[in-house]
Motif scaffolding. Structure first.
Motif, short mmCIF file in Angstrom:
data_model
loop_
_atom_site.label_atom_id
_atom_site.label_comp_id
_atom_site.label_asym_id
_atom_site.label_seq_id
_atom_site.Cartn_x
_atom_site.Cartn_y
_atom_site.Cartn_z
N UNK A 166 10.71 -7.40 1.47
CA UNK A 166 11.97 -6.74 1.11
C UNK A 166 12.17 -5.61 0.15
N UNK A 167 11.02 -5.17 -0.09
CA UNK A 167 11.08 -4.11 -1.37
C UNK A 167 11.28 -4.66 -2.65
N UNK A 168 11.40 -5.99 -2.96
CA UNK A 168 11.82 -6.43 -4.21
C UNK A 168 10.38 -6.67 -5.10
N UNK A 169 10.52 -6.19 -6.26
CA UNK A 169 9.40 -6.54 -7.19
C UNK A 169 9.89 -7.75 -7.78
N UNK A 170 8.85 -8.73 -8.38
CA UNK A 170 9.09 -9.91 -9.17
C UNK A 170 9.58 -9.42 -10.21
N UNK A 171 10.67 -10.19 -10.97
CA UNK A 171 11.44 -9.78 -12.05
C UNK A 171 10.41 -9.71 -13.22
N UNK A 172 9.60 -10.61 -13.48
CA UNK A 172 8.69 -10.56 -14.59
C UNK A 172 7.92 -9.34 -14.57
N UNK A 191 12.94 -0.92 -11.93
CA UNK A 191 14.07 -1.82 -11.49
C UNK A 191 13.47 -2.83 -10.52
N UNK A 192 14.32 -3.89 -10.11
CA UNK A 192 13.84 -4.89 -9.26
C UNK A 192 13.53 -4.43 -7.77
N UNK A 193 14.29 -3.45 -7.32
CA UNK A 193 14.42 -2.77 -5.98
C UNK A 193 13.49 -1.37 -6.15
N UNK A 194 12.64 -1.00 -5.48
CA UNK A 194 11.79 0.10 -5.36
C UNK A 194 11.36 0.53 -4.03
N UNK A 195 11.76 1.65 -3.33
CA UNK A 195 11.42 1.81 -2.14
C UNK A 195 9.93 2.43 -2.02
N UNK A 196 9.41 1.57 -0.83
CA UNK A 196 7.95 1.88 -0.48
C UNK A 196 6.93 1.35 -1.62
N UNK A 197 7.57 0.31 -2.22
CA UNK A 197 6.64 -0.40 -3.28
C UNK A 197 5.41 -1.07 -2.90
N UNK A 198 5.46 -1.35 -1.50
CA UNK A 198 4.04 -2.36 -1.15
C UNK A 198 3.19 -1.43 -0.77
N UNK A 224 0.63 2.70 -4.36
CA UNK A 224 1.70 2.51 -5.56
C UNK A 224 1.93 1.09 -6.08
N UNK A 225 1.50 0.29 -5.28
CA UNK A 225 1.32 -1.35 -5.95
C UNK A 225 0.26 -1.19 -6.96
N UNK A 226 -0.91 -0.93 -6.78
CA UNK A 226 -2.10 -0.82 -7.82
C UNK A 226 -1.57 -0.21 -9.14
N UNK A 227 -1.05 0.90 -9.14
CA UNK A 227 -0.21 1.62 -10.12
C UNK A 227 0.80 0.78 -10.84
N UNK A 228 1.61 0.03 -10.12
CA UNK A 228 2.48 -0.85 -10.62
C UNK A 228 1.68 -1.97 -11.60
N UNK A 229 0.76 -2.65 -10.90
CA UNK A 229 -0.11 -3.48 -11.59
C UNK A 229 -0.66 -3.15 -12.87
#
Length: 196
Positions: free
Chosen positions: A130-136, A144-151, A155-160
């Motif tokens: 659903x494009x939702x990032x876990x809140x914590x 933000x909680x919703x980010x397009x193409x987050x998965x 992109x995901x590894x840079x978020x981690x």
């Protein structure tokens, strides 16, 4: 019939390798491990048995030689002094970030202190749906909680990585080194170890 979900045993080698690396970085004689999702003890027997000190936590009781709390780890993290621990192992089936938020709120790094944080993170699987990032995780990464193409993998590894930087900053330190691997049947699991 009662069914209990277990950790992804196909990735035990990756999990153990990250913990071996963290143990070597901290030093077995200085490693005091708080294993927040201790389970049946496979990683303890492979790696943490060589640490100077170890305490596990799980909601189930396992009759073995490990010292362990039998309680929800979020309750434990809010109740005990976190200062003695130099290694936090969070092998969560879902997201470890709510627990890391508690740790970051209660544990600061002393000048020159090194600390290891090792995680298994299944948050990306939920983000794929659903494009939702876990809140914590989002709070640590500053997103933000919703980010397009987050998965997407890159992109995901840079978020981690950004979340680990946020975690370190909140604890009064920086990320000295970080290792990240993907795994699971759909490559949606993230395995990471950081030295702060």
């Amino acid at each position: 019939m009662k069914f209990e979900k277990q950790h992804d045993s196909s990735s035990v080698g990756t999990k153990a390798a990250l913990r071996e690396w963290a143990l070597a970085e901290i030093g077995p004689d200085r490693a005091s491990v708080l294993d927040c999702f201790a389970g049946a003890g496979e990683i303890y027997r492979r790696v943490w048995c060589r640490a100077a000190d170890y305490v596990g936590c799980d909601t189930r009781f396992f009759l073995d030689r490990r010292r362990a709390y039998v309680v929800d780890n979020r309750r434990l993290l809010r109740c005990i002094d976190l200062a003695p621990w130099s290694v936090f192992d969070l092998d969560a089936y879902g997201s470890p970030w709510p627990q890391l938020e508690i740790i970051a709120g209660r544990r600061t790094l002393a000048e020159g202190e090194r600390l290891a944080v090792i995680i298994t993170d299944g948050s990306r699987h939920r983000a794929k749906l659903g494009g939702l990032i876990e809140a914590s995780l989002g709070r640590f990464a500053g997103l933000p909680r919703i980010v397009a193409g987050v998965d997407r993998p890159e992109r995901w590894l840079s978020i981690e990585a950004a979340a680990f930087a946020g975690l370190a900053a909140r604890m009064g330190g920086t990320v000295e080194s970080l290792r990240i691997a993907e795994g699971g049947a759909t490559k949606a699991m993230v395995y990471a170890a950081a030295i702060l």
